[in-house]
Design a protein around this motif. Sequence first.
Motif, mmCIF file in Angstrom:
data_model
loop_
_atom_site.group_PDB
_atom_site.id
_atom_site.type_symbol
_atom_site.label_atom_id
_atom_site.label_comp_id
_atom_site.label_asym_id
_atom_site.label_seq_id
_atom_site.Cartn_x
_atom_site.Cartn_y
_atom_site.Cartn_z
ATOM 1 N N VAL A 122 0.891 -1.213 -0.032
ATOM 2 C CA VAL A 122 -0.051 0.036 0.034
ATOM 3 C C VAL A 122 0.826 1.151 -0.293
ATOM 4 C CG1 VAL A 122 -2.123 -1.127 1.137
ATOM 5 C CG2 VAL A 122 -0.141 -0.133 2.428
ATOM 6 N N THR A 131 -4.398 9.913 1.521
ATOM 7 C CA THR A 131 -5.028 8.759 1.572
ATOM 8 C C THR A 131 -4.336 7.727 1.165
ATOM 9 O OG1 THR A 131 -5.396 9.231 -1.015
ATOM 10 C CG2 THR A 131 -7.236 10.027 0.566
ATOM 11 N N TRP A 132 -4.684 6.449 1.273
ATOM 12 C CA TRP A 132 -4.032 5.201 1.100
ATOM 13 C C TRP A 132 -4.469 4.531 -0.437
ATOM 14 C CZ3 TRP A 132 -0.217 3.198 4.078
ATOM 15 C CH2 TRP A 132 0.318 3.867 5.457
ATOM 16 N N ARG A 133 -3.684 4.120 -1.039
ATOM 17 C CA ARG A 133 -4.055 3.298 -2.155
ATOM 18 C C ARG A 133 -3.265 1.954 -2.141
ATOM 19 N NH1 ARG A 133 -0.140 3.296 -6.216
ATOM 20 N NH2 ARG A 133 1.623 5.030 -6.041
#
Length: 627
Positions: A342, A348-350
């Motif tokens: 990740v 934000t996380w992707r």
Amino acid sequence: MISKKQQKAYGLWSSPISARMLSQGIRLTEVFWDSDGKTLVWYEGRSANGVLVAAGQGEPGIDLNVEISSRGGVGYGGGEFGIRDGVVIFCGKDGRLYRRPLGFAQPHPITPAFGSVAAPQISPDGEWVVYVYSDGNLDVLAVVDAQGKHWPQKLVSGADFYMQPVWHPGGKQLAWVEWNHPQMPWDGTRLMLADVRMEGMPKVENVRLIAGDTDTVIFQPEFSPDGKWLSYITSAGEWDAFVLVDLQSGEKRRLLNPQGAHLYEPAWVQGVRTYAWNADSQKIYIIQNEAGFNSLWQMDVLSGAVTGIAVDGYTNLKQPVVSSSGELALIATSAQVTPRVVVWNGDTWRVAARSSAEDIAPEYLSKPQPVEWQAADGVTVYGLYYSPANPDFAADGQPPVILHIHGGPTSQATAKYGAEISYFTSRGYGWLAVNYRGSTGYGHSYKKMLRQRWGDVDVEDAVSGARALVSRGLANEKQMIILGGSAGGYTVLNSLIRYPRVFKAGVCLYGVANLFTIDQDSHKFEAFYNVSLVGSLPEAAGRYHAWSPVFHAEHIRDALAIFQGDEDNVVPPSQSEEIVAKLRQAGIAHLYQLYTGEGHGFRKSETLLDYYERVEKFLQQNVLFAP
């Protein structure tokens, strides 16, 4: 509409988690950014092969080493690759270092096939590679030119072991961790710093000790990107501390010393990381471990302020690394999410990579609950309990429970995704991961409680854990199972010997059976491990005999399944075969399966498929359907 659950006996529930599904899982163990700040490279274990995958932003991953399997070969492995300026240097399973430029290229070797290699670190100018080398007897830091035009040379020697070499961003200094027998890397290590001089090939001079000794652990040295600081983690009292060294003045400053949480992991393999510098040298991201649950924090170098970062429900975090553009990548998982690579952009996380299809609903995946119980001598013991989890079934009474004994023994069961846990809990088994005395994660005093008592307190903690679950109504007393591998297998055998009928059956994977011969046969890394765990010979011969399962196997009364790899150089097949011979002699119900081409830990898809299916049938016959 709410569907009604079907009544069916525990252990016999139908599950969407199949043995074949688990046998095809991918192991994610390492991740790095290229120096362009855009390209991410990670390591995937696919069956018996190690594959490096590279992906640019928004692009699909590309395999970099289709024909040459990658794996760090020093000790238990790890430290598989490094990358800089579009060039990957990786460890081949054949003991060579390979160079693989990104783009249209094939890997080619830069070192000969002799011995084992790990942790390749490319110099800032891209000209040189420093790495850990071992021939099984002698360990050194070696150096080779990044093109492989010249023979590698010994750079640093004299210690028994080396780990975590790292270049200063100016290329003029090198730091590393070293230690000697009989210490293990979680007992006492040294942080060394040297100046690098170029004389054809790099040479080191002015080698000096920065921190550490035989009773102080040093973990993960790193230089700040601007070259002003040398950082590391050290044991500090009951817990750990994060330390900065001003390279100009030599002044040391503790930036973080949490109470109740650990900052480093026991370095069983090369290349383990728990923190990463931000590209601006002003912030550091660090993972904290509190009783098996991980959290992510940001430290401000100047102010010392520490702030938490939300991690989208992940409870296990590994191998953080920050790109030159400031993005943080790491490997993350939880009990209900299989491992992922990740990336966090500060907001934000992707997800960059997944280890599975993620096609199992979370209702089939049990979440761990921290549990405690008292050993017979009053010491508090810790564990993680997983209840049966399946939205389609229910059962009356208490479930059969598998007590899992982790390996090491200096290790810890943590709140991460466990394929074996999910396989059995979705079928109606409970699962207790026992963090017996000697485990990490609960303070250094707890870790040291196993010294001179391995084979004693680990057994007591397992048995008391089983009894605690029964007394709390969480387990069927007549259907308790004990399962473990390596050091955990040793505890399985001793528990069945000393406490017959507490467990209905045991499952032992490549378990230690004879302490005398394991001292002679084991690999260099653990050659003196028993000195701290049991004692020195000949003085401790009595304990060696009393706690070696092979001398007492005739006392086993419960069904036992034993699994072993024929290429295991840590716990050789002879250890399992000695126990099997005793079981046959005594007429004890048992299963013995030797897997071809497997070492210490099973990797091949066909092995895993066979293992899960055999264990399930074994437990049905000897636990669920047994009188």
